[in-house]
Design an enzyme around this catalytic site. Structure first.
Site: not given
Length: 297
Positions: A65-67
């Site tokens: 999700s963060e990427i």
DNA sequence: ATCCCGGCCT
DNA sequence: AGGCCCGGAT
């Protein structure tokens, strides 16, 4: 916008004010810290977003999700995220999947080098860390595609470590709340305030709340980030290499192999521009050339 | 036109 | 410090 929020958000009643003593050093009193936290959490209780990656503690899911969320709006990530982790459920799965398959799934998200980074991260986590994502920021930033913001976010969200970081929503909140009449505000000025106001008892929830407040500010007012010293306008997309690269990868993701003349015909751009982009993409590990035909690597 | 839960290279 | 990398929604 109005929506219920996850059960874990209700634990905030008895959080401690552990950051209060340190806060008095640099121009912000402990009562100001408390008031600020109250305001942010108050908004969060009413309007906090219930996002898929906020429901999990799985480091792999949070990494994905963060990427995906790097310079990419939440709405566009939501659909891609759920499908992606279903198809590639863990590090070893992503590590052994051919890049072309990953890139096909990545279509529509943009900044395709993030797909390469994710695959490399997965390979190193599998080989070097026995499938366990490290929790320390200093280790996380040694992975490709993970900088300070992403490393800190992963560390806070997946491992509950009270990291201190700034991203665009957080920046907007602090500029609005603490630098009302100032321009050219640097992140170096903001960072100490982030540290002093951090709810160390629940950094995960605190940063969720901070970001949601920042989203609201942007919807309601002008973009305060224009007063950031780091603000800069994006160069036009139309006619850019970014556009050409996107077209090339999209074409190759949808076919087994395509020749340069076929692409030139389809894209209607100069041969020089196409060739230079093909060379660059090959150099970066996106594509390969075999017998005059290009394929995804 | 502007922005997005930035990173990387020069 | 500044430029570039993607694509879609507003």
């Amino acid at each position: 916008m109005k929506r219920g929020y996850a059960a874990h958000t209700q634990k905030q009643e008895n959080r401690s004010s552990g950051t209060a003593p340190a806060a008095q050093k640099k121009g912000i009193t402990s009562s100001e810290v408390q008031k600020f936290q109250e305001m942010i959490y108050c908004y969060y209780r009413e309007h906090g977003r219930n996002l898929p990656w906020r429901m999990t503690q799985n480091p792999y899911h949070i990494l994905i999700s963060e990427i995906m969320l790097q310079q990419t709006q939440v709405q566009r990530v939501i659909g891609k995220y759920e499908r992606f982790i279903k198809i590639f459920p863990d590090f070893s799965s992503l590590a052994r999947t051919p890049l072309r398959t990953v890139l096909s799934e990545w279509q529509g998200l943009g900044y395709n080098r993030r797909a390469i980074a994710l695959k490399k991260i997965s390979q190193r986590v599998t080989e070097e860390f026995h499938g366990n994502l490290p929790s320390a920021v200093e280790t996380l930033i040694t992975f490709p595609g993970i900088g300070k913001a992403t490393a800190s976010a992963i560390s806070a969200f997946a491992f509950h470590i009270p990291t201190v970081f700034i991203e665009t929503n957080i920046r907007r909140v602090f500029i609005h709340s603490f630098f009302r009449d100032k321009t050219n505000i640097t992140d170096a000025e903001i960072l100490p305030l982030v540290e002093k106001t951090l709810d160390t008892s629940n950094p995960r929830q605190w940063y969720y709340a901070l970001m949601d407040y920042g989203v609201m500010l942007k919807q309601k007012y002008e973009n305060f980030n224009k007063r950031s010293a780091h603000y800069q306008k994006q160069s036009p997309f139309q006619g850019s290499n970014r556009q050409v690269r996107g077209m090339i990868l999209k074409a190759l993701a949808g076919a087994s192999s395509v020749s340069e003349p076929e692409m030139a015909q389809k894209f209607q751009i100069s041969k020089e521009k196409l060739t230079s982009n093909l060379i660059q993409l090959e150099k970066e590990g996106f594509i390969k050339k075999k017998r005059k035909k290009f394929t995804l690597a």
